[in-house]
Design a protein around this motif. Structure first.
Motif, short mmCIF file in Angstrom:
data_model
loop_
_atom_site.label_atom_id
_atom_site.label_comp_id
_atom_site.label_asym_id
_atom_site.label_seq_id
_atom_site.Cartn_x
_atom_site.Cartn_y
_atom_site.Cartn_z
N ILE A 82 1.59 -1.44 10.38
CA ILE A 82 2.47 -0.74 9.43
C ILE A 82 3.34 0.28 10.18
O ILE A 82 4.54 0.38 9.92
N LYS B 15 6.60 10.95 16.50
CA LYS B 15 5.22 11.25 16.87
C LYS B 15 4.64 9.99 17.46
O LYS B 15 5.00 8.90 17.01
N PHE C 91 11.41 8.28 5.92
CA PHE C 91 11.22 7.60 7.22
C PHE C 91 12.54 7.21 7.85
O PHE C 91 12.61 6.91 9.04
N THR D 201 7.75 14.74 -2.43
CA THR D 201 7.21 15.45 -1.27
C THR D 201 6.96 14.53 -0.08
O THR D 201 6.56 14.98 0.99
N HIS E 96 0.80 -1.23 0.00
CA HIS E 96 0.00 0.00 0.00
C HIS E 96 0.83 1.28 0.00
O HIS E 96 0.31 2.34 -0.36
N CYS E 97 2.04 1.25 0.46
CA CYS E 97 2.76 2.48 0.74
C CYS E 97 4.05 2.65 -0.04
O CYS E 97 4.51 3.77 -0.24
N TYR F 156 -6.62 6.34 4.27
CA TYR F 156 -6.69 4.88 4.32
C TYR F 156 -7.83 4.37 5.18
O TYR F 156 -7.98 3.16 5.36
N ALA G 253 -2.97 10.40 10.90
CA ALA G 253 -2.47 10.96 9.65
C ALA G 253 -2.71 9.98 8.49
O ALA G 253 -3.12 10.38 7.40
N ILE G 254 -2.49 8.69 8.74
CA ILE G 254 -2.62 7.69 7.69
C ILE G 254 -4.11 7.44 7.41
O ILE G 254 -4.53 7.29 6.27
N ALA H 29 -0.57 14.87 -0.71
CA ALA H 29 -0.77 13.97 -1.85
C ALA H 29 -1.06 12.54 -1.42
O ALA H 29 -1.31 11.67 -2.26
N MET H 30 -1.03 12.28 -0.11
CA MET H 30 -1.27 10.90 0.36
C MET H 30 -2.76 10.66 0.55
O MET H 30 -3.43 11.44 1.22
N PRO I 281 7.84 12.22 3.12
CA PRO I 281 8.92 12.29 4.11
C PRO I 281 9.83 11.07 4.05
O PRO I 281 9.41 10.00 3.62
N CYS J 263 5.02 5.22 -3.10
CA CYS J 263 5.41 6.61 -2.84
C CYS J 263 6.56 6.70 -1.84
O CYS J 263 7.42 7.55 -1.96
N HIS J 264 6.52 5.84 -0.82
CA HIS J 264 7.48 5.98 0.28
C HIS J 264 8.74 5.14 0.08
O HIS J 264 9.67 5.25 0.87
N MET K 28 8.33 9.43 -4.12
CA MET K 28 7.64 10.68 -4.42
C MET K 28 8.37 11.81 -3.68
O MET K 28 8.60 11.71 -2.48
N ARG L 103 -2.77 12.89 3.95
CA ARG L 103 -2.00 14.14 4.13
C ARG L 103 -1.52 14.59 2.77
O ARG L 103 -0.89 13.80 2.06
#
Ligand code: HEC
Length: 97
Positions: free
Chosen positions: A89, A58, A50, A46, A31-32, A77, A66-67, A73-74, A48, A35-36, A44, A71
């Motif tokens: 995750i 956080k 990790f 923009t 799923h992630c 879920y 957040a997920i 472009a994300m 972050p 982009c990540h 991607m 957020r």
């Protein structure tokens, strides 16, 4: 005897509550990672990184939210992944440093 009881209790709690990092890793790749990135280095621009210290500084409920809601472009879920899965995750994300 007391020790055995405590160990049994812990094992029971573990299966009910501890995050499943392996399942989290699997869900992350599906799923992630687009982009990540597979190891948390963003594909991607923009997104972050990790692997950078502080990015995940956080508490779990904040990252969960957040997920859930998305957020920038994300995408959100909520309805795609259960909270339990998102927390798995998140525990995987915390292994990426
Ligand atoms: C379409 C690309 C994309 C996908 C897919 C994606 N993300 Fe993101 N994610 C981003 C971007 C871009 C940001 C930065 C958002 C911003 O702050 O503008 C981000 C931010 C984050 C953050 C930081 C949130 C914060 O408040 O600091 C976390 C954690 C995160 N993503 C986790 C995930 C997880 C877990 C998944 C898979 C379930 C996922 N992302 C899927 C693009 C994506």
């Amino acid at each position: 005897m007391r020790f055995v009881l405590a160990a049994a209790l812990l094992a029971g709690l573990g299966s009910a509550q501890a995050a499943d990092v392996l399942r989290g890793a699997d869900l992350y790749q599906r799923h992630c990672a687009n982009c990540h990135g597979g190891s948390g280095r963003p594909v991607m621009p923009t997104a972050p990184d990790f692997a950078r210290p502080g990015v995940l500084f956080k508490p779990d409920p904040v990252l969960l939210e957040a997920i859930r809601s998305g957020r920038g472009a994300m995408p959100a879920y909520q309805g795609v992944l259960r909270d339990r899965e998102i927390l798995d995750i998140v525990s995987h994300l915390r292994t990426m440093r």
